[in-house]
Design a protein around this motif. Sequence first.
Motif, PDB file in Angstrom:
ATOM      1  N   ASP A  17       0.867  -1.179   0.000  1.00  0.00           N
ATOM      2  CA  ASP A  17       0.000   0.000   0.000  1.00  0.00           C
ATOM      3  C   ASP A  17       0.905   1.231   0.000  1.00  0.00           C
ATOM      4  OD1 ASP A  17       0.832   0.595   2.595  1.00  0.00           O
ATOM      5  OD2 ASP A  17      -0.891  -0.355   3.526  1.00  0.00           O
ATOM      6  N   ILE A  18       0.294   2.409   0.029  1.00  0.00           N
ATOM      7  CA  ILE A  18       1.118   3.599  -0.212  1.00  0.00           C
ATOM      8  C   ILE A  18       2.172   3.809   0.891  1.00  0.00           C
ATOM      9  CG2 ILE A  18      -0.446   5.293   0.873  1.00  0.00           C
ATOM     10  CD1 ILE A  18       0.224   7.040  -1.716  1.00  0.00           C
ATOM     11  N   ARG A  19       1.824   3.506   2.146  1.00  0.00           N
ATOM     12  CA  ARG A  19       2.801   3.700   3.236  1.00  0.00           C
ATOM     13  C   ARG A  19       3.970   2.732   3.092  1.00  0.00           C
ATOM     14  NH1 ARG A  19       1.642   8.141   3.289  1.00  0.00           N
ATOM     15  NH2 ARG A  19      -0.452   8.746   3.862  1.00  0.00           N
ATOM     16  N   HIS A 102       1.657   1.249  -7.382  1.00  0.00           N
ATOM     17  CA  HIS A 102       2.202   2.577  -7.081  1.00  0.00           C
ATOM     18  C   HIS A 102       3.459   2.876  -7.894  1.00  0.00           C
ATOM     19  CE1 HIS A 102      -0.462   4.175  -4.091  1.00  0.00           C
ATOM     20  NE2 HIS A 102      -0.488   3.016  -3.451  1.00  0.00           N
ATOM     21  N   ARG A 137      -7.624   1.501  -6.218  1.00  0.00           N
ATOM     22  CA  ARG A 137      -7.293   1.770  -4.817  1.00  0.00           C
ATOM     23  C   ARG A 137      -6.008   2.596  -4.703  1.00  0.00           C
ATOM     24  NH1 ARG A 137      -6.374  -3.263  -0.920  1.00  0.00           N
ATOM     25  NH2 ARG A 137      -4.294  -3.035  -1.753  1.00  0.00           N
ATOM     26  N   LYS A 140      -6.570   6.251  -5.540  1.00  0.00           N
ATOM     27  CA  LYS A 140      -7.234   6.956  -4.439  1.00  0.00           C
ATOM     28  C   LYS A 140      -6.195   7.332  -3.382  1.00  0.00           C
ATOM     29  CE  LYS A 140     -11.308   6.383  -1.478  1.00  0.00           C
ATOM     30  NZ  LYS A 140     -10.826   5.958  -0.144  1.00  0.00           N
ATOM     31  N   GLU A 141      -5.336   6.357  -3.048  1.00  0.00           N
ATOM     32  CA  GLU A 141      -4.295   6.624  -2.047  1.00  0.00           C
ATOM     33  C   GLU A 141      -3.349   7.737  -2.504  1.00  0.00           C
ATOM     34  OE1 GLU A 141      -3.586   2.308   0.155  1.00  0.00           O
ATOM     35  OE2 GLU A 141      -2.468   2.737  -1.671  1.00  0.00           O
ATOM     36  N   GLU A 144      -5.006  11.085  -2.192  1.00  0.00           N
ATOM     37  CA  GLU A 144      -5.102  11.500  -0.780  1.00  0.00           C
ATOM     38  C   GLU A 144      -3.755  11.960  -0.234  1.00  0.00           C
ATOM     39  OE1 GLU A 144      -8.911   8.637   0.314  1.00  0.00           O
ATOM     40  OE2 GLU A 144      -6.904   8.101   1.045  1.00  0.00           O
TER      41      GLU A 144
END
Lengths: 423, 154
Positions: A17-19, A102, A137, A140-141, A144
Amino acid sequence: MEKPLTQHIHPDKAPLDIREYEKTGGYSALSKAFQMEPEEILEVVKDSGLKGRGGAGFSTGMKWGFIPMGEDAPKTKYLIANADEMEPGTFKDRLLLEGNPHQLIEGMILSAYAIQANTGYIFLRWAYKRSGYLIKRALKEAYEAGYLGENIMGSRFSFDLHQHTSVGRYMCGEETGLLNALEGKRAIPRAKPPFPQMSGLFGKPTIVNNVETLCCVPHIINHGAEWFKGLSLTDEGGTKLYGASGRVKKPGIWELALGTTLREILEDHAGGMQDGFFFRGALPGGASTDFLVEEHLDLKMDFQSVMDAGSRLGTGTVVVLDDRTCPVGMLHNLEHFFAQESCGWCTPCREGLPWVEKILLSLEEGTGREEDIELLEFHSRNLAPGNTFCALAPGAVEPLQSALKYFHADFERHITEKHCPWK
Amino acid sequence: MLTEEEIHEITEEINRFPVKKAACIEALKVIQKHRRWVSDESIEELAEMLEMSPGEIDDVATFYNLVFRKPVGRHVILICDSVSCYIMGYQQILQHLKVKLGIVYGETTRDDRFTLLPIPCLGTCDHAPAFMIDEDLHRDLTPENIDDILTKYK
């Protein structure tokens, strides 16, 4: 060896995920890039030797170089990721899309900055449902986190990125066919010039790059052109996603140094042939590439070397022909695909490919005639580059012309024995 | 008649593009999502919304493999018939499906449960042969394991 594109991809786990992506250094190339002028990014990518991974192998930096820049350039410009992976035997971009979406988004932001594009599309194949869900998804990340949208990371650069899902047609992968599809039309090719860099989507300057190509860009910005060149075994920079399918022990995809030999791919990575099957030949990079045979096993799989051997690296995903599969039957399968997917826009392709398909079927059914081989050779020449509107038909006859050369005796046997020797 | 929901979703698509016509493919996707296929009546209504002729829309609709212009069953089986699946023997899978379901390409079972269609390469060649049922990808198929897969679709 280094595997920049796939080091964080674990096919059996969810993608980063982005983190998590940020923790691996993800999106760090953006702040570096925004300190540079767009022209400098373009120069680095040009110097890196990056060539388009969609199949054509054109220099990415040079392609970008045709985009109008500066004050007088149109305000709207587009960057499109070609994720319409539909070349039979090709399954490499799926790994990047599902494994690390990503990375693609970061590559697109950087590339858009280099050409000063303000809008982007990820043109995705309908069948790639999981990719579609994961990209949605990730987008969206990224919005944000402020990596997409207005004034990215406090810079003066703004970029909006959308996802478009196709409704299925091989022609959507052709650059100008893709643009027509994105405009809601039939995916037929456009006349060139004007090239998409001048007049592309909705008549605006547009760049279309392959997914794997775009995924290389963050690593080039982070580590430099020389590092990228050094990854390769030849003077074409980078790593390459190679694949193998057919009767090999361990079919799959591997990120290897560009210029790895066909033998190493098939024996060390794909585990060699399945027991009881022998290697007869291979399409090096999808359905629209010329066959290679045993004498080519030590060939370096880079764009230039494969071209020198009379074929094309294409997508780098190898389809293996074994001794228990009929080469004429395999070719009939390939030409059925091309005949079906021809958009019908120009006559040689629309008429020629179904003709080729029917001849091959008659050979398989034992009703082939002596003159059919000459006819197939005629079509190989008649559908060559320059006689058709786009690259579909020239691509379609690449496996045909090389099969006629390497498996000539098998074609003859179908005619003289009046049946397919494999049936 | 297009429902209010369909009209709303199509209008949203129209607003995303610089010209109305460009929303054509997206609009067809909306209709198919709600009705499983796209009828002549739907095309006529869509034509008015997009300020196109019905013929122009059909021109686009019939071009793409996955816009269905005839009714389909509750589940659509899309079997990959491209080169790697050919080498790995998709023909056996197809034969098994044809016999078991009693249909050929383009047909729907009498109970409206399955429609069978071919599709070019699904991009999962290292796990050939493969098919998709609706939105699910199924790989490494054998005549033995497909019966189990089919039972999940009612």
